[in-house]
Design a protein around this motif. Sequence first.
Motif, PDB file in Angstrom:
ATOM      1  N   GLY A  67       4.179   0.153  -3.607  1.00 58.30           N
ATOM      2  CA  GLY A  67       3.524  -0.872  -4.597  1.00 58.30           C
ATOM      3  C   GLY A  67       3.165  -2.072  -4.233  1.00 58.30           C
TER       4      GLY A  67
ATOM      5  N   ARG B  15      11.443  -4.509  -2.354  1.00 57.55           N
ATOM      6  CA  ARG B  15      10.312  -4.205  -3.613  1.00 57.55           C
ATOM      7  C   ARG B  15      11.222  -3.010  -3.935  1.00 57.55           C
TER       8      ARG B  15
ATOM      9  N   TRP C 112       9.654   5.243  -6.871  1.00 58.95           N
ATOM     10  CA  TRP C 112      10.486   4.602  -8.322  1.00 58.95           C
ATOM     11  C   TRP C 112      10.829   5.659  -8.878  1.00 58.95           C
TER      12      TRP C 112
ATOM     13  N   GLU D 222      13.012  -3.245  -7.688  1.00 60.24           N
ATOM     14  CA  GLU D 222      12.140  -1.831  -8.614  1.00 60.24           C
ATOM     15  C   GLU D 222      13.535  -1.065  -9.664  1.00 60.24           C
TER      16      GLU D 222
ATOM     17  N   SER E   2       0.735  -1.165  -0.288  1.00 64.11           N
ATOM     18  CA  SER E   2      -0.148   0.132  -0.131  1.00 64.11           C
ATOM     19  C   SER E   2       0.368   1.576   0.240  1.00 64.11           C
TER      20      SER E   2
ATOM     21  N   ARG F 255       3.864   9.376  -5.161  1.00 62.85           N
ATOM     22  CA  ARG F 255       3.544   8.743  -6.545  1.00 62.85           C
ATOM     23  C   ARG F 255       4.640   8.735  -7.193  1.00 62.85           C
TER      24      ARG F 255
END
Length: 164
Positions: free
Chosen positions: A46, A101, A158, A105, A43, A155
């Motif tokens: 991503g 993560r 990454w 990414e 959450s 948002r």
Amino acid sequence: MRVLAPEWVDGIVCVDGEICLEDVTRYREAKTLYDAALGDVASVVGAFRKPPRVVFCATEGCYRSFGFAASSATDVGTSGIVVSPRGWTIPYLRHEMIHHRQGEELGVFALLFKPEWLIEGMAYALSDDPRQRLSGRWQRAREKFRRWWREIGRRNLWEEARKI
């Protein structure tokens, strides 16, 4: 290699594709921790491309058999996470899942060249580590990441992290 095939380690049982344990009687506890941490991390940073495999050690001997000792849990790139008996907490799992993560990414190799404030700062800040103060360098990394995070916004995480 042990993280890739933990079932080859004496006493480790992989109950499903994601959870392996030294003490299978604690599966329900491990599953609850795993699911909560996975959902929390997804959450914030991503969805996972592939949820990490986590080996939950019930003894320090188990944790040492994977080559770890001092830490409470360790992420091994995108291969998996090994949790010591001290690391059976949601914040520790979140921290290591954030590293997973990051590997997904940014690339595991690229992580070696990213600044500590980004890699560890992100893991400490976004895992909701409950400690008000961390030891020196980790505290500075978390604070620097938090300042950067406020600037770039969620948002763009990454995309902006790749630029560093």
